[in-house]
Write an enzyme that holds these catalytic residues in place. Structure first.
Site, PDB file in Angstrom:
ATOM      1  N   CYS A 135     -11.728 -29.303   5.939  1.00  0.00           N
ATOM      2  CA  CYS A 135     -10.513 -28.550   5.601  1.00  0.00           C
ATOM      3  C   CYS A 135      -9.300 -29.466   5.552  1.00  0.00           C
ATOM      4  CB  CYS A 135     -10.302 -27.446   6.629  1.00  0.00           C
ATOM      5  SG  CYS A 135      -8.812 -26.480   6.357  1.00  0.00           S
ATOM      6  N   ASP A 155      -7.705  -7.786   0.068  1.00  0.00           N
ATOM      7  CA  ASP A 155      -6.807  -8.086   1.185  1.00  0.00           C
ATOM      8  C   ASP A 155      -7.565  -7.780   2.448  1.00  0.00           C
ATOM      9  OD1 ASP A 155      -6.448  -5.023   0.926  1.00  0.00           O
ATOM     10  OD2 ASP A 155      -5.499  -5.519   2.827  1.00  0.00           O
ATOM     11  N   CYS A 161      -5.974 -28.757  10.629  1.00  0.00           N
ATOM     12  CA  CYS A 161      -7.135 -29.651  10.668  1.00  0.00           C
ATOM     13  C   CYS A 161      -6.747 -31.104  10.465  1.00  0.00           C
ATOM     14  CB  CYS A 161      -8.166 -29.203   9.628  1.00  0.00           C
ATOM     15  SG  CYS A 161      -8.953 -27.639  10.084  1.00  0.00           S
ATOM     16  N   CYS A 176      -6.064 -28.352   5.751  1.00  0.00           N
ATOM     17  CA  CYS A 176      -4.852 -27.660   6.205  1.00  0.00           C
ATOM     18  C   CYS A 176      -4.120 -28.488   7.254  1.00  0.00           C
ATOM     19  CB  CYS A 176      -5.181 -26.268   6.739  1.00  0.00           C
ATOM     20  SG  CYS A 176      -5.797 -26.239   8.435  1.00  0.00           S
ATOM     21  N   HIS A 235      -4.950 -22.138   9.473  1.00  0.00           N
ATOM     22  CA  HIS A 235      -6.297 -22.559   9.106  1.00  0.00           C
ATOM     23  C   HIS A 235      -7.097 -21.415   8.484  1.00  0.00           C
ATOM     24  CE1 HIS A 235     -10.222 -24.243   8.929  1.00  0.00           C
ATOM     25  NE2 HIS A 235     -10.650 -23.125   9.497  1.00  0.00           N
ATOM     26  N   ASP A 288       0.857  -1.182   0.000  1.00  0.00           N
ATOM     27  CA  ASP A 288       0.000   0.000   0.000  1.00  0.00           C
ATOM     28  C   ASP A 288       0.898   1.239   0.000  1.00  0.00           C
ATOM     29  OD1 ASP A 288       1.009   0.129   2.522  1.00  0.00           O
ATOM     30  OD2 ASP A 288      -0.879  -0.164   3.547  1.00  0.00           O
TER      31      ASP A 288
END
Lengths: 342, 342
Positions: free
Chosen positions: A278, A240, A283, A280, A309, A61
């Site tokens: 999930c 974002d 998980c 990930c 996660h 930014d």
């Protein structure tokens, strides 16, 4: 895009982000990096990619938003903004040209122009004056940017930012002015400043018809998981938000079955994964009971596992959206989503 | 053995520990786990291995050391020790039998008997009485343990702990009594309680000749990197210490070239790896300048990267020691190490 404010997405290693979560672009905050460790130091160490060992793309930014929300005394003039560091009170100045220079020093792939991001609510009159300044600053930034680009062997994008507070007429006017810059992409700023959610979407709608279809559109600072598809439905390509990472650290987890506030006693002896759907690392390997224990005990590992996660959840949603678009089924996807929320 | 006090080695995932660092055994603290989340909860969730998703071996202490160092009001009787939780002030009691039960509930592979760990210094008279109590408690723990073992399908070890403060005669007397238990291994406790370093080594020397050669010996709570080989030279096989993990979080890093205090300004723009001779994830991917930035900015990632490195350093040292022993070169290794320190 996961947010990596201080040259790190809090709690994640670059391998977590790149190899495991499949993130390909993350955000860095110019204001923070300018103050610490300093853009010249980062330039001398080979740029932000190398400094933080990030193989993907970086968007930065302009620092404007943080100047307005984080720093102490600040003064806006037609030239730029003078502000005090939130770290030590030192006075600094950002101008449209200087923030391009800082982002060039960082080696950002997608840079942002300096803009004024008004708080909510402001009067139409204030918003109009502020929008005009943002347009003028964008012009100055682009003049400086094109001079630099002419002499540069690399190609970095610079996005102007549509402002205009919550006034559709000002949003449209701002968009039309910024189109003259023929930029590689366009951002829509001034969202998530406290306005009701329907208003955020309405402001995106006001800008969208005029933005070029062949250039990415970036809605800054949004949104909640169930809002992502709404932005996409309004023509947004990039977003974002600190929500997935910040909420993770606070024990607020997003799952395919809704939110999980991990401190709740009901998870105390829950042997199941955080989100059965999930894939990930968190998980696949840990129970809700273990995550709750780590949270209650204030363990660092909690922040890391929870952030993994939540970022996975956001990226999964975006993957679902992309796949439904490619399959020509996005309207149905959106419809199902909206019914689920009602 | 890295220390995983609250069912996590602070800042590391189980994958970091097992896959990357190659740790095969870690330590859990019975006192902490007993108070939070509670051993019955962990038992109900399948034991500590499963709860924390740890595929390797687990050693648990008896909780005695923490009772003496962390808890509030505590009272030692011949039966055991009554203490107040450092979390909420609740009163609890540990007895030689109950701490075995707690460790059995955790599913520990190597359990420790309840011992009294006197502070330093104490009188010979106090140390003698305390040592006699530790011996008596060890006997009670083993009686309870053998009854449980007779009925158990699994095989878990229980180590008695040699005490005797800084008095070689008491250490020897304690060792001889504990030998009668015919344990699978023996621990030497009461070290690192504030005594000068040569005294720690002398206490190990006092116990060593009597300990059986075919059983592991475990020096509890030691040591600095350059002390590890000294303990090995005195017959020690196992050690644990919070130094690599705690110092990492405080920015104190152990390298093959000596210590690095990362906050020092000299590392501000240092592009080199933390330790050029180290193959850990941190050293392969990040510069000292980046690590210093993360530390100064208070970023979570610092704790994780620094801990990975320090644990790798400790495990590397132990690997070097093992290899030099197998090659018949340990005396030369030790000699080189000592010359380097002088």
């Amino acid at each position: 895009m996961p947010v990596g404010t201080q040259a790190t997405v809090k709690g994640l290693s670059q391998r977590d982000l790149w190899d495991e979560l499949g993130a390909r672009i993350i955000l860095g905050n110019t204001y923070h990096l300018f103050l610490r460790p300093g853009h010249e130091l980062i330039r001398n160490l080979g740029g932000l990619h190398r400094f933080m060992s990030w193989p993907g793309a970086l968007l930065t930014d302009s620092g404007g938003y943080q100047v307005f929300s984080l720093s102490g005394l600040r003064k806006i003039t037609d030239e730029g903004v003078t502000f005090q560091s939130h770290l030590n009170g030192d006075t600094h100045k950002f101008t449209p040209a200087s923030t391009v220079d800082v982002q060039v020093a960082l080696g950002s792939d997608i840079m942002m122009v300096l803009d004024e991001c008004p708080e909510y609510p402001v009067s139409h009159e204030y918003a109009r004056v502020s929008m005009a300044r943002t347009v003028r600053w964008a012009g100055e930034a682009f003049t400086h940017y094109r001079q630099w680009m002419d002499a540069s062997p690399t190609r970095n994008a610079l996005f102007p930012i549509v402002q205009g507070s919550m006034f559709p007429d000002l949003r449209r006017e701002c968009t039309r002015h910024l189109l003259e810059l023929d930029a590689d992409g366009y951002a829509i700023g001034g969202l998530s400043v406290g306005e009701p959610r329907p208003l955020s979407l309405e402001m995106v709608e006001a800008s969208e018809p005029d933005l070029p279809r062949d250039r990415p559109r970036y809605a800054m600072g949004v949104g909640m998981p169930n809002e992502l598809a709404e932005y996409v439905a309004r023509g947004i390509d990039m977003m974002d938000c600190v929500l997935p990472t910040r909420n993770a650290r606070n024990g607020w987890l997003f799952t395919s079955e809704g939110k999980v506030v991990i401190k709740h006693a009901r998870y105390r002896d829950d042997p199941g994964p955080l989100d059965p759907a999930c894939g990930c690392y968190t998980c696949r390997n840990y129970s809700r009971a273990y995550l709750r224990h780590l949270f209650q005990a204030g363990e660092i590992l909690f922040a890391s596992l929870a952030t993994r996660h939540n970022v996975q959840r956001y990226l999964d949603i975006m993957r679902e959206i992309r796949e439904s678009i490619l399959a020509g089924e996005f309207p149905r996807y959106l419809d199902t989503l909206r019914r689920g929320i009602e």
